[in-house]
Design an enzyme around this catalytic site. Structure first.
Site, mmCIF file in Angstrom:
data_model
loop_
_atom_site.group_PDB
_atom_site.id
_atom_site.type_symbol
_atom_site.label_atom_id
_atom_site.label_comp_id
_atom_site.label_asym_id
_atom_site.label_seq_id
_atom_site.Cartn_x
_atom_site.Cartn_y
_atom_site.Cartn_z
ATOM 1 N N GLY A 46 0.734 -0.837 0.091
ATOM 2 C CA GLY A 46 0.069 0.250 -0.371
ATOM 3 C C GLY A 46 0.981 0.960 -0.080
ATOM 4 O O GLY A 46 1.776 0.840 0.789
ATOM 5 N N GLN A 51 2.872 9.734 1.044
ATOM 6 C CA GLN A 51 4.340 9.169 1.059
ATOM 7 C C GLN A 51 5.398 9.292 0.157
ATOM 8 O O GLN A 51 6.225 8.998 0.249
ATOM 9 C CB GLN A 51 3.814 7.445 1.503
ATOM 10 C CG GLN A 51 3.560 7.194 3.012
ATOM 11 C CD GLN A 51 3.143 5.710 2.836
ATOM 12 O OE1 GLN A 51 2.776 4.927 2.045
ATOM 13 N NE2 GLN A 51 4.581 5.205 3.067
ATOM 14 N N CYS A 89 5.895 0.161 7.696
ATOM 15 C CA CYS A 89 5.525 1.000 6.991
ATOM 16 C C CYS A 89 6.909 1.485 5.539
ATOM 17 O O CYS A 89 8.274 1.544 6.024
ATOM 18 C CB CYS A 89 5.296 2.667 8.165
ATOM 19 S SG CYS A 89 4.927 4.207 6.687
ATOM 20 N N LEU A 90 6.189 1.806 4.635
ATOM 21 C CA LEU A 90 7.388 2.073 4.189
ATOM 22 C C LEU A 90 8.078 3.632 3.745
ATOM 23 O O LEU A 90 9.327 4.127 3.670
ATOM 24 C CB LEU A 90 6.962 2.204 2.336
ATOM 25 C CG LEU A 90 6.411 0.797 2.026
ATOM 26 C CD1 LEU A 90 6.027 1.057 0.617
ATOM 27 C CD2 LEU A 90 7.908 0.369 1.383
ATOM 28 N N HIS A 131 -4.606 1.183 7.826
ATOM 29 C CA HIS A 131 -3.292 1.999 7.969
ATOM 30 C C HIS A 131 -2.989 3.225 6.264
ATOM 31 O O HIS A 131 -2.674 4.576 6.733
ATOM 32 C CB HIS A 131 -2.441 0.941 7.424
ATOM 33 C CG HIS A 131 -0.803 0.928 6.778
ATOM 34 N ND1 HIS A 131 0.409 0.660 8.479
ATOM 35 C CD2 HIS A 131 -0.334 2.128 6.610
ATOM 36 C CE1 HIS A 131 1.064 1.511 8.056
ATOM 37 N NE2 HIS A 131 1.311 2.037 6.674
ATOM 38 N N GLU A 132 -3.418 2.920 5.433
ATOM 39 C CA GLU A 132 -3.659 4.121 3.941
ATOM 40 C C GLU A 132 -3.971 5.280 4.417
ATOM 41 O O GLU A 132 -3.701 6.589 4.094
ATOM 42 C CB GLU A 132 -3.319 3.594 3.066
ATOM 43 C CG GLU A 132 -2.414 2.105 2.352
ATOM 44 C CD GLU A 132 -1.606 2.662 2.557
ATOM 45 O OE1 GLU A 132 -0.505 4.025 2.908
ATOM 46 O OE2 GLU A 132 -0.148 1.643 3.230
ATOM 47 N N HIS A 135 -2.176 7.512 7.006
ATOM 48 C CA HIS A 135 -1.873 8.546 6.204
ATOM 49 C C HIS A 135 -2.554 9.905 5.756
ATOM 50 O O HIS A 135 -2.070 10.571 5.986
ATOM 51 C CB HIS A 135 -0.900 7.260 4.809
ATOM 52 C CG HIS A 135 0.523 7.431 5.258
ATOM 53 N ND1 HIS A 135 2.096 7.075 5.971
ATOM 54 C CD2 HIS A 135 0.721 5.712 5.165
ATOM 55 C CE1 HIS A 135 2.382 6.753 6.600
ATOM 56 N NE2 HIS A 135 1.461 5.433 5.938
#
Length: 154
Positions: A46, A51, A89-90, A131-132, A135
């Protein structure tokens, strides 16, 4: 399509609430395509626009690199159940932690052309959507960790 840089923890854009998308144009389509390429390149499942440094309410998801989900202006309208599962997380490489989230959700969003849709999700898909979605509101998984985070070798 281009691979974009993924913003890391400490950058203000990760803590900023993203703005609603009103123009469903070629620039939006390019952003979504670039986000998918970037997510794949980073071995993620995701990725939210924050991000990659863009404050638009957009995120993409693929759990298997076969089916891709694109969410524009998403709203989670129903929640039920609860489960704790480890997340990473990225934008926070090398850290994982257990996060409690609803296990089932219903999300209403638009696609890249502005057409509204809704989706009932559970399991990993529901977790990644939440989660996204966080963000887009400037919230990171480390804000919700139950117990301690753990460092992982990358």
């Amino acid at each position: 399509m281009a691979i974009r840089n993924i913003v890391q923890l400490g950058e203000a854009v990760l803590r900023t609430v993203a703005k609603e998308v009103s123009d469903f144009d070629d620039r939006l389509h390019m952003l979504i395509d670039d986000m998918i390429e970037t997510m794949i390149d980073a071995d993620g499942i995701g990725l939210a626009a924050n991000q990659v440094g863009i404050l638009k309410r957009v995120f993409v998801i693929s759990l298997d690199l076969e089916k891709y989900y694109e969410f524009v202006n998403p709203r989670i309208v129903e929640y039920s159940g609860s489960e704790i599962f480890e997340e990473g997380c990225l934008s926070i490489l090398g850290v994982k932690g257990n996060v409690e989230r609803p296990s089932k959700i219903k999300v209403v969003a638009q696609d890249r052309n502005g057409k509204e849709f809704d989706l009932d999700a559970d399991g990993l898909l529901a977790r990644v959507i939440q989660h996204e979605y966080d963000h887009l509101n400037g919230v990171l998984f480390v804000d919700k960790v139950v117990g301690e985070t753990t460092k992982v070798e990358g």
